[in-house]
Design a protein around this motif. Structure first.
Motif, PDB file in Angstrom:
ATOM      1  N   ILE A 184      36.306  44.036  44.557  1.00 51.31           N
ATOM      2  CA  ILE A 184      36.277  42.893  43.650  1.00 51.31           C
ATOM      3  C   ILE A 184      37.702  42.455  43.303  1.00 51.31           C
ATOM      4  CG2 ILE A 184      35.559  42.157  41.345  1.00 51.31           C
ATOM      5  CD1 ILE A 184      33.282  42.721  43.313  1.00 51.31           C
ATOM      6  N   SER A 185      38.550  43.445  43.016  1.00 49.95           N
ATOM      7  CA  SER A 185      39.915  43.114  42.597  1.00 49.95           C
ATOM      8  C   SER A 185      40.644  42.350  43.698  1.00 49.95           C
ATOM      9  CB  SER A 185      40.679  44.388  42.244  1.00 49.95           C
ATOM     10  OG  SER A 185      40.650  45.285  43.331  1.00 49.95           O
ATOM     11  N   THR A 186      40.471  42.782  44.942  1.00 52.69           N
ATOM     12  CA  THR A 186      41.135  42.098  46.055  1.00 52.69           C
ATOM     13  C   THR A 186      40.689  40.645  46.128  1.00 52.69           C
ATOM     14  OG1 THR A 186      40.889  44.181  47.222  1.00 52.69           O
ATOM     15  CG2 THR A 186      41.637  42.301  48.514  1.00 52.69           C
ATOM     16  N   GLN A 187      39.396  40.430  45.920  1.00 47.97           N
ATOM     17  CA  GLN A 187      38.877  39.071  46.076  1.00 47.97           C
ATOM     18  C   GLN A 187      39.236  38.193  44.888  1.00 47.97           C
ATOM     19  OE1 GLN A 187      35.004  38.822  48.022  1.00 47.97           O
ATOM     20  NE2 GLN A 187      34.947  41.047  48.046  1.00 47.97           N
ATOM     21  N   LEU A 188      39.491  38.830  43.743  1.00 53.60           N
ATOM     22  CA  LEU A 188      39.944  38.039  42.600  1.00 53.60           C
ATOM     23  C   LEU A 188      41.420  37.701  42.741  1.00 53.60           C
ATOM     24  CD1 LEU A 188      38.186  39.924  39.675  1.00 53.60           C
ATOM     25  CD2 LEU A 188      37.843  37.525  40.261  1.00 53.60           C
ATOM     26  N   THR A 189      42.178  38.669  43.256  1.00 50.58           N
ATOM     27  CA  THR A 189      43.627  38.444  43.272  1.00 50.58           C
ATOM     28  C   THR A 189      44.095  37.644  44.485  1.00 50.58           C
ATOM     29  OG1 THR A 189      43.904  40.626  44.242  1.00 50.58           O
ATOM     30  CG2 THR A 189      44.261  40.440  41.872  1.00 50.58           C
ATOM     31  N   ASP A 190      43.292  37.608  45.554  1.00 51.05           N
ATOM     32  CA  ASP A 190      43.822  36.872  46.710  1.00 51.05           C
ATOM     33  C   ASP A 190      43.866  35.361  46.434  1.00 51.05           C
ATOM     34  OD1 ASP A 190      41.178  36.219  47.095  1.00 51.05           O
ATOM     35  OD2 ASP A 190      41.028  37.005  49.129  1.00 51.05           O
ATOM     36  N   VAL A 191      43.048  34.892  45.513  1.00 52.45           N
ATOM     37  CA  VAL A 191      43.163  33.488  45.100  1.00 52.45           C
ATOM     38  C   VAL A 191      44.520  33.262  44.448  1.00 52.45           C
ATOM     39  CG1 VAL A 191      41.996  31.632  43.899  1.00 52.45           C
ATOM     40  CG2 VAL A 191      40.772  33.732  44.369  1.00 52.45           C
ATOM     41  N   ALA A 232      43.133  39.183  36.749  1.00 57.77           N
ATOM     42  CA  ALA A 232      41.810  39.506  37.290  1.00 57.77           C
ATOM     43  C   ALA A 232      40.987  40.266  36.251  1.00 57.77           C
ATOM     44  CB  ALA A 232      41.949  40.330  38.567  1.00 57.77           C
ATOM     45  N   ARG A 233      41.649  41.216  35.585  1.00 51.75           N
ATOM     46  CA  ARG A 233      40.928  41.989  34.558  1.00 51.75           C
ATOM     47  C   ARG A 233      40.476  41.086  33.419  1.00 51.75           C
ATOM     48  NH1 ARG A 233      44.142  46.379  35.952  1.00 51.75           N
ATOM     49  NH2 ARG A 233      45.859  45.654  34.673  1.00 51.75           N
ATOM     50  N   ARG A 292      35.201  47.991  36.721  1.00 48.60           N
ATOM     51  CA  ARG A 292      34.537  47.582  37.966  1.00 48.60           C
ATOM     52  C   ARG A 292      35.505  46.892  38.923  1.00 48.60           C
ATOM     53  NH1 ARG A 292      29.251  49.130  37.773  1.00 48.60           N
ATOM     54  NH2 ARG A 292      30.041  49.755  39.780  1.00 48.60           N
ATOM     55  N   MET A 293      36.753  46.793  38.535  1.00 44.75           N
ATOM     56  CA  MET A 293      37.765  46.160  39.393  1.00 44.75           C
ATOM     57  C   MET A 293      37.764  46.730  40.803  1.00 44.75           C
ATOM     58  SD  MET A 293      40.091  43.843  38.360  1.00 44.75           S
ATOM     59  CE  MET A 293      41.782  44.236  38.811  1.00 44.75           C
ATOM     60  N   ASP A 294      37.637  48.050  40.890  1.00 47.18           N
ATOM     61  CA  ASP A 294      37.728  48.691  42.202  1.00 47.18           C
ATOM     62  C   ASP A 294      36.374  48.848  42.873  1.00 47.18           C
ATOM     63  OD1 ASP A 294      40.442  48.854  42.286  1.00 47.18           O
ATOM     64  OD2 ASP A 294      40.506  50.753  41.203  1.00 47.18           O
ATOM     65  N   ALA A 295      35.347  48.226  42.290  1.00 43.71           N
ATOM     66  CA  ALA A 295      34.021  48.338  42.888  1.00 43.71           C
ATOM     67  C   ALA A 295      33.919  47.408  44.099  1.00 43.71           C
ATOM     68  CB  ALA A 295      32.964  47.973  41.863  1.00 43.71           C
ATOM     69  N   PHE A 296      33.056  47.770  45.010  1.00 45.04           N
ATOM     70  CA  PHE A 296      32.727  46.879  46.127  1.00 45.04           C
ATOM     71  C   PHE A 296      31.492  46.073  45.734  1.00 45.04           C
ATOM     72  CE2 PHE A 296      35.253  50.067  48.325  1.00 45.04           C
ATOM     73  CZ  PHE A 296      36.045  49.263  49.122  1.00 45.04           C
ATOM     74  N   PRO A 297      31.324  44.901  46.332  1.00 45.52           N
ATOM     75  CA  PRO A 297      30.203  44.039  45.937  1.00 45.52           C
ATOM     76  C   PRO A 297      28.844  44.743  45.927  1.00 45.52           C
ATOM     77  CG  PRO A 297      31.650  42.841  47.398  1.00 45.52           C
ATOM     78  CD  PRO A 297      32.194  44.226  47.317  1.00 45.52           C
ATOM     79  N   MET A 326      35.720  34.423  38.972  1.00 47.12           N
ATOM     80  CA  MET A 326      36.617  34.028  40.046  1.00 47.12           C
ATOM     81  C   MET A 326      36.837  32.517  40.022  1.00 47.12           C
ATOM     82  SD  MET A 326      36.161  34.834  44.083  1.00 47.12           S
ATOM     83  CE  MET A 326      35.894  36.572  43.872  1.00 47.12           C
ATOM     84  N   ALA A 327      35.761  31.775  39.742  1.00 45.27           N
ATOM     85  CA  ALA A 327      35.872  30.316  39.730  1.00 45.27           C
ATOM     86  C   ALA A 327      36.831  29.843  38.639  1.00 45.27           C
ATOM     87  CB  ALA A 327      34.495  29.688  39.522  1.00 45.27           C
TER      88      ALA A 327
END
Ligand SMILES: Nc1ncnc2c1ncn2[C@@H]1O[C@H](COP(=O)(O)OP(=O)(O)OP(=O)(O)O)[C@@H](O)[C@H]1O
Ligand code: SF4
Ligand SMILES: [Mg+2]
Lengths: 334, 326
Positions: free
Chosen positions: A114-121, A138-139, A151-156, A171-172
């Motif tokens: 989740i963290s990767t997908q929030l931060t890559d934006v 992101a947090r 849950r930052m390090d959780a996978f979808p 994220m939006a």
């Protein structure tokens, strides 16, 4: 009210040449600052196509064949999204207009945290930000949508469907866009969950001041949550009015039909359409008003001439528009 | 993790079953290796040396089957696979030890190159579908549909010959002695080029097609649309979102292909008389050299099992969904 997004005469086709079907026809629609605009219509009426078209996310064979989408940035002069270069479009996306595919369970990449997908934006749009501040942002977004930051390090796949949707809302909002589009596909989650998540988004809108385009089959949700409602039929907007006005006194026979068939809280979605007949075939659209084969009030001009969307000829017709020969337009829109 | 332990237990069981079968099959078929050897030497062996041969092959009649089985396991753990008759009195392990590096280097390196190249091209073809990249497909499909030995023979016919740069057979110049020196290594490389090229041509299209189709499938996933909507750079969407997910099936395919390096190259080595394991197996079959065949089958089995394990590990590392908590 100031406009933030103006769609002008947008046309979207699937396919090329003779085989093309026109999924969105001559749509003009304005989203104002801070408002929630609801978009309703039966399955296949072109709601998603409109959303993808105005954000230029159409996958082939979808193609925009005409129109403009004027965006009004917070600073600077308005510009046409459809005319942006690839580079400018990338910068525009998410920073100005974000999309939440509500109910879509696959909006998150299954192999990244989740963290990767929030931060890559953030990495893409604000490259100067340090990794530390990216993570902090992101947090912050997770907290905003009510998800524990551990849950930052959780996978979808480790999150429930509702949590995934909330992550998508977070994220939006991470770049603080002016416009958030929510598209609810046919296969939605359960209605209670939807309501809860939508309610949360509306709360956030009041705090953060963005505008929302909310797409659904479920008119009852729109009546409850949106300021204005636009009804789509066969690729066209057939009526547009303030939510309360539309609820009280819909002018278009199709809108009346939709309103007359509020879905049960549970049960098959098909019941929604209490209108006899089936949605039009885009490849062989009826002449004139495309609703005429199903319309209980159809009369003589309906099968030959297309009614234009415009201000109806009734005493309090200001601020609303309809495309129906029962209420010929005084001032066409667009 | 539990899943992983289950897999390991399964592989250990399979390995045990394979070794056990390997032990029993030669003992069940009529005749035995010593008989075969006796007939090979045509009565030149004394009774005493015949007896010692039986001991040598572990076919000592005075031992119980159970005792023989136990001893067989002990031998395997010492890397002792018995004696080969074709190369008598060389031990099987030595024969395999000489052939294995040829196969592993030729096919191993070629498989890795083929996978890397094919996957890379597949990503490109899948991402840029509807462009020039689609022209790649019929060509590669054509080459992959030619039976391998045919391709090898055509390659030899067209490219190899007395005056050609490409030798038509062998693993190195027969005037040289295998050694890590400046004469032998270039010769070995020169000999490996043509077989490597034919393997590459016939296998690369499989990777290209597989990866391309997965890319096309993955490209229509919602998270790809979201990645575009997020305004991420095209490269990141293509690699980190699309290719990263499309790769998953290919990776286990690759691990399995590594397992077949040892066993699946018979044709290559036969066509090119390449001194690898496949060629040795052919010789062993021709000479009814049971110990050597057994040894080679054992190596092949183990390679396939290790490759399967590798595939599991790769999946575990690459796909978080397979990693169960706890
Ligand atoms: N990729 C495509 N190729 C051809 N036609 C398409 C494609 N996608 C959508 N259409 C057609 O375009 C029309 C509009 O589809 P769209 O998905 O926009 O409808 P929708 O209003 O969002 O429906 P739903 O409520 O089911 O999501 C439909 O008639 C559909 O058949
Ligand atoms: S124009 Fe005619 S057919 Fe169309 S909705 Fe109005 S009355 Fe019905
Ligand atoms: Mg839709």
């Amino acid at each position: 009210m100031e406009p933030v997004l103006e769609i002008r005469n947008l046309n979207v086709d699937y396919g090329l040449g003779d085989r093309a079907v026109q999924a969105v026809r001559d749509v003009s629609l304005t989203l104002h600052k801070g408002e929630v605009l609801g978009l309703a219509g039966e399955s296949g009426s072109g709601k998603s196509t409109l959303a993808y078209g105005m954000t230029r996310l159409l996958a082939p064979p979808g193609a925009i064949t005409g129109g403009e989408v004027i965006y009004h940035p917070e600073q600077g002069s308005p510009y046409d999204v459809l005319a942006l270069s690839d580079r400018a479009l990338r910068q525009f996306r998410w920073a100005e207009t974000a999309i939440v595919f509500q109910g879509a369970m696959n909006s998150l990449n299954p192999v990244h945290k989740i963290s990767t997908q929030l931060t890559d934006v953030l990495k893409a749009h604000e490259p100067k930000l340090s990794e530390h501040s990216r993570n902090a942002r992101a947090r912050e977004m997770l907290k905003l949508v009510g998800i524990s930051t551990d849950r930052m390090d959780a996978f979808p796949h480790q999150l429930s469907g509702g949590m995934r949707q909330r992550v998508m809302i977070g994220m939006a909002l991470i770049l603080q866009p002016q416009v958030v589009i929510m598209d609810e596909p046919t296969t939605a989650l359960d209605v209670v969950m939807q309501r809860q998540i939508l309610g949360q988004l509306i709360d956030l809108r009041e705090r953060l001041g963005f505008s929302v385009i909310f797409i659904t089959h479920d008119l009852s949700l729109l009546v409850e949550f949106s300021n204005r409602i636009a009804i789509m039929y066969g690729g066209r907007i057939v009526e547009e009015a303030p939510a309360a006005t539309l609820y009280r006194d819909a002018l278009h026979p199709y809108s009346k039909g939709l309103l007359g068939s509020f879905p049960a809280l549970r049960g098959p979605r098909r019941e929604l359409s209490g209108i006899p007949g089936s949605p039009p075939d885009l490849a062989g659209m009826p002449t004139g008003c495309s609703f005429h084969p199903r319309c209980p009030k159809a009369f003589e001009p309906c099968s030959t001439a297309i009614p234009v969307l415009g201000r109806p000829d009734i005493p309090d017709g200001a601020g609303r528009s309809v495309a129906c020969w029962l209420h010929p337009a005084e001032q066409p829109v667009g | 993790m539990r899943y992983f332990l289950q897999r390991i237990a399964f592989y250990l069981f399979t390995a045990w079953a394979a070794v056990t079968l390997n032990f029993f099959i030669p003992r069940l078929v009529p005749g035995d290796p010593v008989q075969a050897l006796i007939s090979k030497y045509q009565g030149q062996l004394s009774t005493k040396s015949i007896q010692s041969l039986y001991v040598l092959f572990g076919l000592d009649k005075h031992q119980s089957l159970w005792q023989q089985y136990i001893d067989y396991w002990k031998q395997i753990f010492h890397g002792d696979l018995g004696l080969s008759f074709t190369f008598f009195p060389a031990p099987v392990s030595q024969v395999i030890g000489q052939a294995l590096p040829w196969t592993v280097l030729l096919v191993g390196i070629t498989t890795i190159i083929s996978f890397t190249l094919g996957t890379g091209l597949g990503v490109l073809a899948g991402w840029r579908r509807g462009s020039w990249a689609d022209g790649l497909l019929p060509v590669t499909t054509f080459f992959s549909s030619i039976p391998y030995f045919w391709l090898g023979i055509i390659a030899i016919y067209l490219l190899a010959g007395p005056d050609s740069f490409f030798p038509s057979s062998g693993g190195f110049d027969s005037e040289l002695v295998p050694a890590w020196d400046q004469y032998f290594i270039p010769s070995a490389i020169q000999h490996s080029l043509l077989p490597a090229l034919t393997i590459l041509v016939s296998s690369v299209s499989g990777w290209i097609l597989g990866m391309r189709n997965m890319m096309v499938t993955v490209s229509s996933e919602d998270y790809i649309t979201v990645a575009h909507a997020k305004g991420l750079p095209e490269r990141r969407v293509a690699l980190s979102y699309a290719a990263r997910n499309a790769l998953l099936p290919s990776v286990s395919g690759f691990a399995l292909a590594l397992g077949f390096i040892v066993g699946g190259t018979l044709l290559v080595e036969i066509v090119f008389s390449y001194p690898g394991l496949g060629f040795t197996l052919l010789q062993a079959v021709g000479a009814k050299d049971y110990p050597l065949m057994q040894g080679i089958f054992l190596i092949i089995t183990i390679a396939v099992l290790v490759a399967n394990l590798l595939a599991d590990v790769a999946y575990l590392l690459l796909d978080p969904r397979t990693r169960k908590e706890g």
